[in-house]
Design an enzyme around this catalytic site. Structure first.
Site, PDB file in Angstrom:
ATOM      1  N   LYS A 126       0.861  -1.189   0.000  1.00  7.79           N
ATOM      2  CA  LYS A 126       0.000   0.000   0.000  1.00  7.79           C
ATOM      3  C   LYS A 126       0.893   1.233   0.000  1.00  7.79           C
ATOM      4  O   LYS A 126       2.030   1.156   0.471  1.00  7.79           O
ATOM      5  CB  LYS A 126      -0.876   0.011   1.264  1.00  7.79           C
ATOM      6  CG  LYS A 126      -2.081   0.918   1.159  1.00  7.79           C
ATOM      7  CD  LYS A 126      -3.248   0.158   0.544  1.00  7.79           C
ATOM      8  CE  LYS A 126      -4.438   1.036   0.294  1.00  7.79           C
ATOM      9  NZ  LYS A 126      -5.623   0.236  -0.100  1.00  7.79           N
ATOM     10  N   ASP A 166      -7.059   4.351  -4.375  1.00  6.91           N
ATOM     11  CA  ASP A 166      -7.701   4.238  -3.056  1.00  6.91           C
ATOM     12  C   ASP A 166      -8.289   5.631  -2.805  1.00  6.91           C
ATOM     13  O   ASP A 166      -8.585   6.352  -3.779  1.00  6.91           O
ATOM     14  CB  ASP A 166      -6.672   3.833  -1.985  1.00  6.91           C
ATOM     15  CG  ASP A 166      -7.317   3.379  -0.673  1.00  6.91           C
ATOM     16  OD1 ASP A 166      -7.769   2.220  -0.609  1.00  6.91           O
ATOM     17  OD2 ASP A 166      -7.413   4.173   0.270  1.00  6.91           O
TER      18      ASP A 166
HETATM   19  P1  NDP Z   1     -12.877   7.910  -2.684  1.00  2.00           P
HETATM   20  O1  NDP Z   1     -11.757   8.884  -2.570  1.00  2.00           O
HETATM   21  O2  NDP Z   1     -13.469   7.650  -4.007  1.00  2.00           O
HETATM   22  O3  NDP Z   1     -14.055   8.324  -1.683  1.00  2.00           O
HETATM   23  C1  NDP Z   1     -13.817   8.437  -0.333  1.00  2.00           C
HETATM   24  C2  NDP Z   1     -15.050   8.945   0.374  1.00  2.00           C
HETATM   25  O4  NDP Z   1     -14.835   8.813   1.761  1.00  2.00           O
HETATM   26  C3  NDP Z   1     -15.347  10.410   0.099  1.00  2.00           C
HETATM   27  O5  NDP Z   1     -16.713  10.620   0.020  1.00  2.00           O
HETATM   28  C4  NDP Z   1     -14.737  11.112   1.299  1.00  2.00           C
HETATM   29  O6  NDP Z   1     -15.419  12.295   1.682  1.00  2.00           O
HETATM   30  C5  NDP Z   1     -14.946  10.070   2.382  1.00  2.00           C
HETATM   31  N1  NDP Z   1     -13.905  10.190   3.406  1.00  2.00           N
HETATM   32  C6  NDP Z   1     -12.557  10.154   3.246  1.00  2.00           C
HETATM   33  N2  NDP Z   1     -11.945  10.340   4.414  1.00  2.00           N
HETATM   34  C7  NDP Z   1     -12.919  10.506   5.337  1.00  2.00           C
HETATM   35  C8  NDP Z   1     -12.908  10.751   6.728  1.00  2.00           C
HETATM   36  N3  NDP Z   1     -11.761  10.875   7.411  1.00  2.00           N
HETATM   37  N4  NDP Z   1     -14.102  10.845   7.362  1.00  2.00           N
HETATM   38  C9  NDP Z   1     -15.275  10.742   6.685  1.00  2.00           C
HETATM   39  N5  NDP Z   1     -15.333  10.522   5.350  1.00  2.00           N
HETATM   40  C10 NDP Z   1     -14.175  10.399   4.699  1.00  2.00           C
HETATM   41  O7  NDP Z   1     -12.316   6.560  -2.021  1.00  2.00           O
HETATM   42  P2  NDP Z   1     -12.827   5.050  -2.245  1.00  2.00           P
HETATM   43  O8  NDP Z   1     -14.284   5.019  -2.393  1.00  2.00           O
HETATM   44  O9  NDP Z   1     -11.970   4.460  -3.280  1.00  2.00           O
HETATM   45  O10 NDP Z   1     -12.394   4.379  -0.859  1.00  2.00           O
HETATM   46  C11 NDP Z   1     -13.269   4.333   0.262  1.00  2.00           C
HETATM   47  C12 NDP Z   1     -12.818   3.243   1.213  1.00  2.00           C
HETATM   48  O11 NDP Z   1     -12.850   1.977   0.543  1.00  2.00           O
HETATM   49  C13 NDP Z   1     -11.397   3.378   1.771  1.00  2.00           C
HETATM   50  O12 NDP Z   1     -11.364   2.839   3.072  1.00  2.00           O
HETATM   51  C14 NDP Z   1     -10.576   2.475   0.853  1.00  2.00           C
HETATM   52  O13 NDP Z   1      -9.399   2.023   1.452  1.00  2.00           O
HETATM   53  C15 NDP Z   1     -11.577   1.347   0.624  1.00  2.00           C
HETATM   54  N6  NDP Z   1     -11.355   0.517  -0.553  1.00  2.00           N
HETATM   55  C16 NDP Z   1     -11.267   1.074  -1.793  1.00  2.00           C
HETATM   56  C17 NDP Z   1     -11.096   0.272  -2.896  1.00  2.00           C
HETATM   57  C18 NDP Z   1     -11.074   0.805  -4.285  1.00  2.00           C
HETATM   58  O14 NDP Z   1     -11.003   0.007  -5.217  1.00  2.00           O
HETATM   59  N7  NDP Z   1     -11.162   2.103  -4.508  1.00  2.00           N
HETATM   60  C19 NDP Z   1     -10.943  -1.184  -2.761  1.00  2.00           C
HETATM   61  C20 NDP Z   1     -11.141  -1.672  -1.415  1.00  2.00           C
HETATM   62  C21 NDP Z   1     -11.322  -0.835  -0.372  1.00  2.00           C
HETATM   63  P3  NDP Z   1     -15.562  13.607   0.763  1.00  2.00           P
HETATM   64  O15 NDP Z   1     -16.698  13.317  -0.159  1.00  2.00           O
HETATM   65  O16 NDP Z   1     -15.875  14.689   1.726  1.00  2.00           O
HETATM   66  O17 NDP Z   1     -14.259  13.770   0.054  1.00  2.00           O
HETATM   67  O1  2IT Z   2      -7.936  -1.512  -0.495  1.00  4.27           O
HETATM   68  C1  2IT Z   2      -7.928  -1.997  -1.636  1.00  4.27           C
HETATM   69  O2  2IT Z   2      -8.092  -3.217  -1.819  1.00  4.27           O
HETATM   70  C2  2IT Z   2      -7.720  -1.102  -2.771  1.00  4.27           C
HETATM   71  N1  2IT Z   2      -7.626   0.102  -2.582  1.00  4.27           N
HETATM   72  C3  2IT Z   2      -7.592  -1.674  -4.155  1.00  4.27           C
HETATM   73  C4  2IT Z   2      -6.174  -2.111  -4.398  1.00  4.27           C
HETATM   74  C5  2IT Z   2      -5.871  -2.545  -5.801  1.00  4.27           C
HETATM   75  O3  2IT Z   2      -4.702  -2.869  -6.012  1.00  4.27           O
HETATM   76  O4  2IT Z   2      -6.752  -2.585  -6.658  1.00  4.27           O
END
Ligand code: NDP
Ligand code: 2IT
Length: 447
Positions: A126, A166
């Site tokens: 990561k 992420d």
């Molecule tokens: P994005 O950047 O697309 O969206 C993140 C969202 O979470 C935004 O709406 C943001 O708010 C909100 N957010 C971020 N930090 C905080 C905080 N401290 N408190 C409250 N809200 C917060 O990210 P993803 O959707 O990609 O990721 C979301 C979660 O899913 C993370 O934990 C990530 O690690 C996990 N994840 C992501 C994957 C992926 O493929 N993208 C895969 C597996 C897990 P705002 O709208 O105000 O910016």
């Molecule tokens: O937390 C996660 O699994 C991710 N942000 C996706 C990682 C990836 O390599 O697609």
């Protein structure tokens, strides 16, 4: 248990300020007791737990870029290459001001087990930076991504370490980073990053994969209780990639999404978010629509500076934003409100105390490393397509994703049966992931 507690204590002693990392290690290691007790001598002889909690390497670097006013800005970048026993390091990059070594280490540690559950050959890694993309111009984002990759490129490669998105990193940022990698390397190695646009080696369904996968996983769990998505009410947090994919699939399958949220508050949709509203999330984000504007457009009410947990009644809580969103106090209120399932779209969104409280009160917790593994799984499929120099159809990728999520669920059930732990999906995910990674580590010798 002595062995497990000793290793947890040594992690606390060596990394006293790394709260998130200590939290993730404690949750995983404590749940491994049935496996450790069974084969204590083997694991001790191979120093498995000691090796599992010490990352292969932690890289930290300066990222210097020039903002629109011509001023140099400095951020700190990270890549933690945690464990490559079963494949090249793999995991996303997070750009958010809260990023520090503890956060990246916990994410890379979790990723090691998650990737193992996908059945694809990927190790755990990561990275990210304490860069805040909010309010930055497109030019600033591009220059930051280029500066970040100018340092990161020397540590990664299609067979070494494959980053992706992420929080704060999506297709746009991956594109800028890939462009810079290609320029520096002088070779077209598009398997070095996943989450790319379709025009240069991205995969169909990758943007939706985390949310879709989480809903497919939940379907398996619901099936166990003779239930399905149709008619259930879902409270979601997040207003990004994972919330978008989840909301779209829930609505398609007849569920009702009553909340979305961001760092600035949550939106409540009394009559449920519409299909159009769910589809619009990413576009709204790109256009810079505020949560209030989005709420007005799609019939919701915006609650500033609040999160839905413990306030909103729903059958399923689905945190899709960040770590430690749901704490014990909110878990207690959630149980009073009648929540039945917690489906973790985000990584470690529930504190260890809240997980224990949920379990003790009959709430089923679908752990992140299983529930949100669909994103990295389709990243793995993107790597396969890049290696083959082919691209698969939408249906092909979606079917593979469904198979993988079903397979993950089955691995959890097998582990639960093998170790006699009942229907505890959190423990089962850790045990199943641990079994595969530790077997590979033992077979490859001590190093
Ligand atoms: P994005 O950047 O697309 O969206 C993140 C969202 O979470 C935004 O709406 C943001 O708010 C909100 N957010 C971020 N930090 C905080 C905080 N401290 N408190 C409250 N809200 C917060 O990210 P993803 O959707 O990609 O990721 C979301 C979660 O899913 C993370 O934990 C990530 O690690 C996990 N994840 C992501 C994957 C992926 O493929 N993208 C895969 C597996 C897990 P705002 O709208 O105000 O910016
Ligand atoms: O937390 C996660 O699994 C991710 N942000 C996706 C990682 C990836 O390599 O697609």
């Amino acid at each position: 248990m002595d062995y497990i507690n000793q290793v947890i204590q040594s992690v606390k002693d060596k990394n006293p300020n790394e709260h998130e990392y200590i939290q993730a290690v404690s949750e995983v290691l404590l749940s491994l007791a049935p496996a450790i007790e069974k084969d204590q001598d083997l694991y001790k002889k191979n120093g498995i737990l000691e090796r599992l909690v010490e990352p292969d390497r932690c890289i930290s670097f300066r990222v210097c870029w020039v903002d629109d006013s011509g001023k140099p800005q400095v951020n700190r970048g990270y890549r933690v290459q945690f464990n490559n026993a079963i494949g090249p390091y793999k995991g996303g990059l997070r750009f958010h001001p809260s990023v520090n070594l503890s956060v990246i280490k916990f994410l890379a540690f979790e990723q090691t087990f998650k990737n193992s559950l996908t059945t694809l050959p990927m190790g755990g890694g990561k990275g990210g930076a304490d860069f805040d993309p909010r309010g930055k111009s497109d030019g600033e984002i591009m220059r930051f991504c280029q500066a970040f990759m100018t340092e990161l490129y020397r540590h990664i490669g299609p067979d070494i370490d494959v980053p992706a998105g992420d929080i704060g990193v999506s297709q746009r940022e991956v594109g800028y980073m890939f462009g810079q990698y290609k320029r520096i390397r002088g070779a077209y190695e598009n398997g070095v990053l996943t989450g790319k646009h379709l025009s240069f080696g991205g995969s169909f369904i990758r943007p939706e994969a985390t949310g879709y996968g989480a809903v497919y996983f939940l379907e398996q769990v619901l099936n166990h209780f003779n239930q399905n998505i149709k008619g259930l009410t879902f409270a979601l947090s997040g207003f990004g990639n994972v919330a978008w994919g989840s909301a779209k699939k829930i609505i398609e399958l007849g569920g009702k999404v009553v909340t979305l949220s961001g760092q600035d508050g949550y939106i409540y949709f009394e009559n449920g978010l519409s299909k159009e509203g769910a589809e619009d999330i990413i576009l709204a984000r790109q256009k810079g629509l505020t949560k209030q504007e989005f709420a007005d457009k799609f019939g919701g009410v915006f609650y500033k500076n609040q999160q839905p947990w413990g306030k909103v009644k729903a059958d399923v809580y689905m945190p899709c934003a960040t770590q430690n969103e749901i704490d014990l106090e909110q878990a207690i209120k959630a149980v009073q409100l009648g929540v039945k399932f917690v489906n973790e779209g985000a990584n470690m969104p529930t504190t260890n105390q809240a997980i224990d409280y949920f379990k003790d009160h009959g709430v089923i917790v679908c752990p992140a490393k299983a529930a949100n593994a669909g994103g990295v799984a389709v990243s793995g499929l993107e790597m396969s397509q890049n290696s083959q120099r082919l691209s698969w159809t939408k249906e092909e990728v979606d079917n593979k994703l469904k198979d993988i999520m079903r397979g993950i669920y089955n691995q959890l059930i097998d582990a639960a049966n093998e170790f006699g732990i009942g229907y505890d999906l959190c423990k089962a995910a850790n045990l199943a992931g641990f079994k595969k990674v530790s077997t590979a580590m033992i077979m490859q010798g001590i190093y």
